[in-house]
Design a protein around this motif. Structure first.
Motif, mmCIF file in Angstrom:
data_model
loop_
_atom_site.group_PDB
_atom_site.id
_atom_site.type_symbol
_atom_site.label_atom_id
_atom_site.label_comp_id
_atom_site.label_asym_id
_atom_site.label_seq_id
_atom_site.Cartn_x
_atom_site.Cartn_y
_atom_site.Cartn_z
ATOM 1 N N ARG A 236 -6.618 6.891 6.346
ATOM 2 C CA ARG A 236 -6.241 8.271 6.675
ATOM 3 C C ARG A 236 -7.430 9.218 6.588
ATOM 4 N NH1 ARG A 236 -2.300 10.408 3.190
ATOM 5 N NH2 ARG A 236 -2.285 8.635 1.756
ATOM 6 N N LYS A 237 -8.351 8.959 5.660
ATOM 7 C CA LYS A 237 -9.561 9.790 5.570
ATOM 8 C C LYS A 237 -10.448 9.606 6.797
ATOM 9 C CE LYS A 237 -10.042 10.207 0.538
ATOM 10 N NZ LYS A 237 -10.846 9.811 -0.647
ATOM 11 N N ILE B 82 -5.141 5.297 2.031
ATOM 12 C CA ILE B 82 -5.857 6.568 1.985
ATOM 13 C C ILE B 82 -7.227 6.455 2.660
ATOM 14 C CG2 ILE B 82 -6.819 6.089 -0.305
ATOM 15 C CD1 ILE B 82 -5.779 9.527 1.146
ATOM 16 N N GLN C 136 2.782 6.243 2.839
ATOM 17 C CA GLN C 136 2.235 7.107 3.884
ATOM 18 C C GLN C 136 1.065 6.455 4.601
ATOM 19 O OE1 GLN C 136 1.702 11.153 2.680
ATOM 20 N NE2 GLN C 136 0.557 11.738 4.506
ATOM 21 N N HIS D 265 0.836 -1.193 0.000
ATOM 22 C CA HIS D 265 0.000 0.000 0.000
ATOM 23 C C HIS D 265 0.876 1.251 0.000
ATOM 24 C CE1 HIS D 265 -3.254 -2.740 0.506
ATOM 25 N NE2 HIS D 265 -4.138 -1.806 0.807
ATOM 26 N N GLU D 266 0.201 2.409 -0.056
ATOM 27 C CA GLU D 266 0.959 3.661 -0.065
ATOM 28 C C GLU D 266 1.901 3.720 1.143
ATOM 29 O OE1 GLU D 266 -3.338 4.996 -1.186
ATOM 30 O OE2 GLU D 266 -2.390 3.315 -0.145
ATOM 31 N N CYS E 42 -5.583 14.389 5.577
ATOM 32 C CA CYS E 42 -4.959 13.150 5.102
ATOM 33 C C CYS E 42 -3.476 13.341 4.819
ATOM 34 C CB CYS E 42 -5.640 12.659 3.828
ATOM 35 S SG CYS E 42 -7.341 12.146 4.053
ATOM 36 N N SER E 43 -3.134 14.512 4.334
ATOM 37 C CA SER E 43 -1.756 14.762 3.888
ATOM 38 C C SER E 43 -0.737 14.801 5.020
ATOM 39 C CB SER E 43 -1.696 16.078 3.114
ATOM 40 O OG SER E 43 -2.165 17.153 3.927
ATOM 41 N N HIS F 105 0.340 9.957 8.918
ATOM 42 C CA HIS F 105 1.216 8.885 8.432
ATOM 43 C C HIS F 105 0.940 7.617 9.238
ATOM 44 C CE1 HIS F 105 4.053 11.554 6.109
ATOM 45 N NE2 HIS F 105 3.381 12.442 6.842
#
Length: 481
Positions: free
Chosen positions: A153-154, A150, A147, A144-145, A169-170, A173
């Motif tokens: 993270r959302k 997603i 970071q 997966h990503e 989200c940005s 981590h």
């Protein structure tokens, strides 16, 4: 720098192990000196006709073992061996952690800070795993990503937006546990010239992670947080870059910071321009309908790197935590994470996403708080009946009890004697960077049942009494002059 060795593809030994062995030998034979810069990955690739991944593996192994350190944007350097020689005072914690995070039937485990399996939401987690495979299939098993997933993270950003400032989200981590989060901070932000403040005492995992990677200064922990007068004296004399804290139900003391001291720490971070690392593993586990707010809720200027683990409040084996970092630090964190393990388990991240979406965690925490409060009240009642022991601070949550021993008992001696009798605790010196305070012990009731608490505290009492008898016998002996 001359590299007077060769790497042979004809040997059975793997190439990265050969490179690791040769560089390690040069370090130990002082052919490469402390703080000397090592060749870059590209230089080693060209010199020995290797793949870059081979060189990276060798360097990662050397760094994991504490032989080298990296400075982002500068290069890789040899660590001064005096900074990472094994600390004799850390041996008890290393020995305990051979079983300290995993329950062993023949030991009453007051050392472990990991909840017992009876609180794991096993069935619910299984349902979530089934949902993941139903919706994502094989996609869940891919990398997966770096970071973090997603979707997770959302969900986290949505949950946190009401309590925290500027969480997106940005700047979230996902990490493989809180310990990895600390390691990523060490690898991406700390330099040998950095100054980090730890409390006396503090979480042993932070000591072991940060020790040797930067300059460490300590400040006394009082019953409501740092000794602020001592902290300000340090700040006036030293250029401090980071302060590490556990604001709620700290390990090992169980202390919860006062609101006044939380505000003061944030004010000082702005005045003296340092970042705060908040390690929040237990704030949801309060006992008396008095929720414990993280320091991050007061952070309006993004001066806090916030770490939150699900190991203590949900399932430790998921190895899931997250960090909230200032936007400008995100690229460094992603780079450090990729170098460490590329990404955290996508299957577990997706399963956690379902657990958070359906509101399960809130109900689970309510039941968990009831369980730990019951065990807390039992263990405190039993300890208070032992006349020679003193509870330093009566916590309002978490699962740590910090105990002051009488002057006739050394914590290491007590640790060893209890170990013989089938009870594990942690001696106080493992919670001090300099190994001080050998008259304290930490007892955790996270992994024990109520029956084990009763038996274990009885053994503790008997052991204390045996030390007392030995001490009285030696006092009664009067040599003839």
């Amino acid at each position: 720098m001359k590299l007077n060795f060769e790497i042979s593809k004809s040997k059975r030994k793997k190439l990265y192990i050969q490179l690791y062995d040769e560089i390690k030998n040069m370090i130990f034979t002082k052919q490469i000196l402390p703080n000397e810069k090592l060749p870059s990955v590209r230089q080693l690739v060209n010199r020995f006709s290797l793949n870059s991944s081979t060189v990276l593996k060798a360097y990662e192994l050397l760094e994991t073992e504490g032989h080298i350190y990296k400075i982002p944007g500068s290069g890789t350097y040899v660590k001064d061996r005096k900074n990472y020689v094994e600390d004799q005072e850390q041996k008890p914690i290393i020995e305990n952690f051979k079983y300290g995070q995993i329950r062993i039937n023949e030991s009453i485990n007051f050392a472990s800070a990991t909840p017992g399996v009876e609180v794991f939401p096993t069935k619910k987690f299984q349902e979530s795993i089934n949902k993941v495979f139903h919706e994502a299939g094989g996609e869940a098993l891919k990398y997966h990503e770096t970071q973090g997933f997603i979707g997770l993270r959302k969900v986290l950003a949505e949950r946190l937006k009401y309590d925290f400032h500027d969480v997106y989200c940005s700047n979230i981590h996902i990490t493989s546990g809180a310990q990895q989060a600390l390691d990523l901070i060490k690898k991406s932000l700390l330099k040998p010239t950095s100054t980090l403040i730890l409390s006396r005492p503090t979480y042993s995992g932070a000591i072991n992670t940060f020790k040797g990677s930067c300059k460490i200064v300590t400040v006394e922990m009082l019953e409501d947080g740092f000794d602020m007068e001592e902290l300000e004296e340090i700040l006036n004399q030293t250029n401090v870059n980071f302060v590490y804290t556990m604001i709620n139900f700290q390990s090992p003391t169980g202390i919860r910071w006062s609101h006044e001291k939380k505000m003061k720490l944030i004010e000082l971070s702005k005045e003296y321009d340092f970042m705060i690392i908040e390690d929040d593993c237990l704030s949801e586990l309060y006992f008396y309908d008095n929720p414990a707010a993280p320091l991050k809720t007061l952070d309006k200027d993004n001066r806090i790197i916030y770490i939150k683990t699900f190991s203590k409040i949900l399932i430790p084996g998921m190895r899931l935590a997250y960090m909230i970092v200032p936007k400008e630090l995100s690229p460094q964190m992603v780079a450090a994470k990729f170098a460490s393990d590329i990404s955290t388990s996508g299957l577990n991240q997706r399963a956690l996403t379902f657990l958070l979406r359906d509101g399960f965690l809130e109900n689970h925490l309510e039941e968990t708080r009831k369980l730990f409060r019951k065990k807390f009240e039992l263990i405190v009642e039993l300890i208070e009946e032992i006349q020679d022991l003193e509870i330093y601070y009566r916590p309002e949550g978490g699962f740590y009890i910090w105990i002051i021993l009488p002057n006739f008992i050394n914590s290491n001696d007590l640790y060893l004697e209890l170990k013989k009798r089938g009870v594990s605790i942690l001696p106080g010196n493992v919670f001090y960077p300099d190994g001080a305070k050998d008259n304290r012990i930490r007892i955790s009731f996270a992994a024990v049942t109520e029956d084990e608490i009763k038996i274990g505290i009885k053994i503790l009492n008997d052991t204390v009494m045996s030390f007392k008898k030995i001490n009285n016998s030696s006092d009664d002996f009067m040599p003839i002059i």
